[in-house]
Design a protein around this motif. Structure first.
Motif, mmCIF file in Angstrom:
data_model
loop_
_atom_site.group_PDB
_atom_site.id
_atom_site.type_symbol
_atom_site.label_atom_id
_atom_site.label_comp_id
_atom_site.label_asym_id
_atom_site.label_seq_id
_atom_site.Cartn_x
_atom_site.Cartn_y
_atom_site.Cartn_z
ATOM 1 N N ARG A 2 42.486 23.326 10.241
ATOM 2 C CA ARG A 2 41.674 24.282 9.493
ATOM 3 C C ARG A 2 41.840 24.066 7.994
ATOM 4 O O ARG A 2 40.859 24.112 7.232
ATOM 5 C CB ARG A 2 42.058 25.709 9.878
ATOM 6 N N ALA A 3 43.070 23.822 7.548
ATOM 7 C CA ALA A 3 43.316 23.620 6.120
ATOM 8 C C ALA A 3 42.598 22.377 5.607
ATOM 9 O O ALA A 3 41.988 22.401 4.525
ATOM 10 C CB ALA A 3 44.816 23.522 5.866
ATOM 11 N N VAL A 4 42.653 21.285 6.374
ATOM 12 C CA VAL A 4 41.983 20.059 5.937
ATOM 13 C C VAL A 4 40.472 20.280 5.870
ATOM 14 O O VAL A 4 39.810 19.848 4.918
ATOM 15 C CB VAL A 4 42.339 18.882 6.860
ATOM 16 N N LEU A 5 39.909 20.942 6.861
ATOM 17 C CA LEU A 5 38.471 21.233 6.829
ATOM 18 C C LEU A 5 38.113 22.092 5.611
ATOM 19 O O LEU A 5 37.081 21.855 4.959
ATOM 20 C CB LEU A 5 38.052 21.940 8.114
ATOM 21 N N ASP A 6 38.955 23.067 5.293
ATOM 22 C CA ASP A 6 38.702 23.903 4.119
ATOM 23 C C ASP A 6 38.750 23.069 2.843
ATOM 24 O O ASP A 6 37.924 23.244 1.933
ATOM 25 C CB ASP A 6 39.732 25.031 4.033
ATOM 26 N N HIS A 7 39.709 22.156 2.758
ATOM 27 C CA HIS A 7 39.816 21.312 1.570
ATOM 28 C C HIS A 7 38.632 20.341 1.481
ATOM 29 O O HIS A 7 38.160 20.037 0.370
ATOM 30 C CB HIS A 7 41.137 20.551 1.577
ATOM 31 N N VAL A 8 38.170 19.844 2.628
ATOM 32 C CA VAL A 8 36.968 19.004 2.615
ATOM 33 C C VAL A 8 35.795 19.796 2.052
ATOM 34 O O VAL A 8 34.994 19.273 1.257
ATOM 35 C CB VAL A 8 36.649 18.460 4.018
ATOM 36 N N ASP A 9 35.670 21.056 2.447
ATOM 37 C CA ASP A 9 34.601 21.895 1.899
ATOM 38 C C ASP A 9 34.711 21.999 0.381
ATOM 39 O O ASP A 9 33.707 21.946 -0.339
ATOM 40 C CB ASP A 9 34.654 23.288 2.524
ATOM 41 N N THR A 10 35.930 22.156 -0.113
ATOM 42 C CA THR A 10 36.144 22.249 -1.559
ATOM 43 C C THR A 10 35.685 20.979 -2.270
ATOM 44 O O THR A 10 35.131 21.030 -3.370
ATOM 45 C CB THR A 10 37.633 22.500 -1.859
ATOM 46 N N LEU A 11 35.901 19.835 -1.629
ATOM 47 C CA LEU A 11 35.606 18.537 -2.241
ATOM 48 C C LEU A 11 34.262 17.969 -1.802
ATOM 49 O O LEU A 11 33.944 16.819 -2.125
ATOM 50 C CB LEU A 11 36.710 17.541 -1.867
ATOM 51 N N ALA A 12 33.472 18.731 -1.082
ATOM 52 C CA ALA A 12 32.278 18.209 -0.400
ATOM 53 C C ALA A 12 31.313 17.498 -1.344
ATOM 54 O O ALA A 12 30.699 16.491 -0.974
ATOM 55 C CB ALA A 12 31.557 19.342 0.328
ATOM 56 N N ALA A 13 31.163 17.999 -2.555
ATOM 57 C CA ALA A 13 30.185 17.406 -3.472
ATOM 58 C C ALA A 13 30.545 15.976 -3.847
ATOM 59 O O ALA A 13 29.673 15.211 -4.287
ATOM 60 C CB ALA A 13 30.072 18.261 -4.736
ATOM 61 N N HIS A 14 31.809 15.585 -3.673
ATOM 62 C CA HIS A 14 32.235 14.229 -4.040
ATOM 63 C C HIS A 14 31.936 13.210 -2.939
ATOM 64 O O HIS A 14 31.885 12.008 -3.218
ATOM 65 C CB HIS A 14 33.746 14.238 -4.330
ATOM 66 N N ALA A 15 31.728 13.680 -1.717
ATOM 67 C CA ALA A 15 31.554 12.772 -0.579
ATOM 68 C C ALA A 15 30.143 12.199 -0.539
ATOM 69 O O ALA A 15 29.170 12.856 -0.932
ATOM 70 C CB ALA A 15 31.847 13.495 0.729
ATOM 71 N N ASP A 16 30.037 10.975 -0.046
ATOM 72 C CA ASP A 16 28.719 10.385 0.201
ATOM 73 C C ASP A 16 28.133 10.875 1.523
ATOM 74 O O ASP A 16 26.920 10.974 1.668
ATOM 75 C CB ASP A 16 28.820 8.857 0.226
ATOM 76 N N ASP A 17 28.985 11.152 2.506
ATOM 77 C CA ASP A 17 28.554 11.653 3.815
ATOM 78 C C ASP A 17 29.581 12.678 4.268
ATOM 79 O O ASP A 17 30.531 12.355 4.979
ATOM 80 C CB ASP A 17 28.443 10.514 4.828
ATOM 81 N N VAL A 18 29.401 13.919 3.846
ATOM 82 C CA VAL A 18 30.419 14.928 4.107
ATOM 83 C C VAL A 18 30.541 15.239 5.592
ATOM 84 O O VAL A 18 31.619 15.621 6.065
ATOM 85 C CB VAL A 18 30.139 16.205 3.281
ATOM 86 N N GLN A 19 29.468 15.062 6.367
ATOM 87 C CA GLN A 19 29.569 15.326 7.801
ATOM 88 C C GLN A 19 30.489 14.304 8.472
ATOM 89 O O GLN A 19 31.288 14.658 9.350
ATOM 90 C CB GLN A 19 28.180 15.301 8.454
ATOM 91 N N ALA A 20 30.422 13.054 8.063
ATOM 92 C CA ALA A 20 31.333 12.042 8.599
ATOM 93 C C ALA A 20 32.777 12.377 8.216
ATOM 94 O O ALA A 20 33.696 12.203 9.024
ATOM 95 C CB ALA A 20 30.961 10.657 8.085
ATOM 96 N N VAL A 21 32.976 12.859 7.005
ATOM 97 C CA VAL A 21 34.327 13.232 6.582
ATOM 98 C C VAL A 21 34.835 14.405 7.410
ATOM 99 O O VAL A 21 35.996 14.435 7.830
ATOM 100 C CB VAL A 21 34.356 13.566 5.080
ATOM 101 N N ARG A 22 33.969 15.372 7.661
ATOM 102 C CA ARG A 22 34.390 16.529 8.474
ATOM 103 C C ARG A 22 34.747 16.086 9.893
ATOM 104 O O ARG A 22 35.739 16.555 10.465
ATOM 105 C CB ARG A 22 33.287 17.578 8.502
ATOM 106 N N LEU A 23 33.950 15.216 10.477
ATOM 107 C CA LEU A 23 34.276 14.708 11.809
ATOM 108 C C LEU A 23 35.594 13.945 11.782
ATOM 109 O O LEU A 23 36.414 14.062 12.703
ATOM 110 C CB LEU A 23 33.150 13.812 12.323
#
Length: 265
Positions: free
Chosen positions: A99-120
């Motif tokens: 849960r913590a990693v997913l929350d941090h991914v949300d915080t950094l989402a704008a930096h990702a090229d494909d945030v859905q792949a990062v979430r998976l």
């Protein structure tokens, strides 16, 4: 995951697991040593609201990754993954860490090229975890390749997720690897917690390595902390560098001082 944030450096079993890996299917069999039930609600994440929240996040992420393509029901995949994250050998690598990693991914989402792949990738990066084994990342990546292909994710997404999971061996994304930077920063963000949060993290890591004698753990952990402190930067995203770097370095240095001062002799 055998990541550099908590790997002790102690000798580890490098032989391939003999237990069969589990396919994520509607009718799931569990690894013999996992000792968990894959029935909904049976894992350690007993808070129904929190569990439902994670299931909803998985559902939305998988559907977004499919980009409108048909595929099987996402729920059994979520149940299998959540059961894995609740296995009894986990103290730090638990559902709370997911849960913590997913929350941090949300915080950094704008930096990702494909945030859905990062979430998976966040869902799978510790899906296979045994603290006494060295091939956790590879097995987690292989599981992602099989499960996401079956779940209807496009081949390019499957390949990217597997690549990102394997990247957590080193937490060293190449320059310009924005997806890798987001996942690695999200995974290491625990290093930047407040004093009590960091102390709890360090204690949970020690519990996971309870089979390692104190002297060996202290030596291995200290070596990893020094390696981290020697890096030019712990975090690669602009947000991570600005918000987490200084506090993480302070925490690592404090833990190292405590470890070395408590060493016998």
């Amino acid at each position: 995951m055998t990541d550099h944030s908590h790997h002790t450096g102690a000798p580890r079993d490098t032989e391939a697991d003999t237990d069969a890996e589990v396919e994520v299917e509607v009718e799931v069999e569990v690894e013999p040593d996992a000792e968990v039930d894959t029935v909904a609600g049976s894992h350690a994440d007993t808070d129904a609201g929190a569990g439902a929240g994670l299931r909803g996040r998985w559902h939305d992420t998988l559907l977004a990754a499919r980009a409108g393509a048909e595929g099987p029901d996402p729920l059994p995949y979520a149940e299998n993954l959540l059961a894995r994250w609740a296995e009894p050998q986990r103290r730090y690598h638990s559902t709370a860490h997911l849960r913590a990693v997913l929350d941090h991914v949300d915080t950094l989402a704008a930096h990702a090229d494909d945030v859905q792949a990062v979430r998976l990738a966040a869902w799978f990066h510790d899906a296979v975890y045994r603290p006494d084994r060295s091939e956790n990342e590879e097995r987690s990546a292989a599981l992602a390749e099989r499960a996401l292909t079956e779940a209807g994710a496009p081949d390019a997404v499957v390949a990217e997720v597997a690549r990102l999971v394997r990247l957590t061996v080193t937490h060293a994304p190449a320059e310009g690897d924005r997806n890798g930077e987001v996942l690695c920063d999200a995974d290491l963000a625990v290093l930047a917690g407040g004093p009590q949060e960091y102390a709890a993290y360090a204690a949970r890591v020690r519990e996971e390595y309870g089979f390692v004698p104190d002297d060996a753990f202290r030596e291995g952990r200290a070596a990893v902390l020094r390696q981290l402190l020697d890096l030019p930067s712990l975090f690669r995203t602009p947000y991570g560098a600005a918000e987490w770097e200084e506090r993480a370095r302070h925490n690592l240095a404090t833990e190292l001082e405590l470890l070395t001062s408590s060493a016998p002799g």
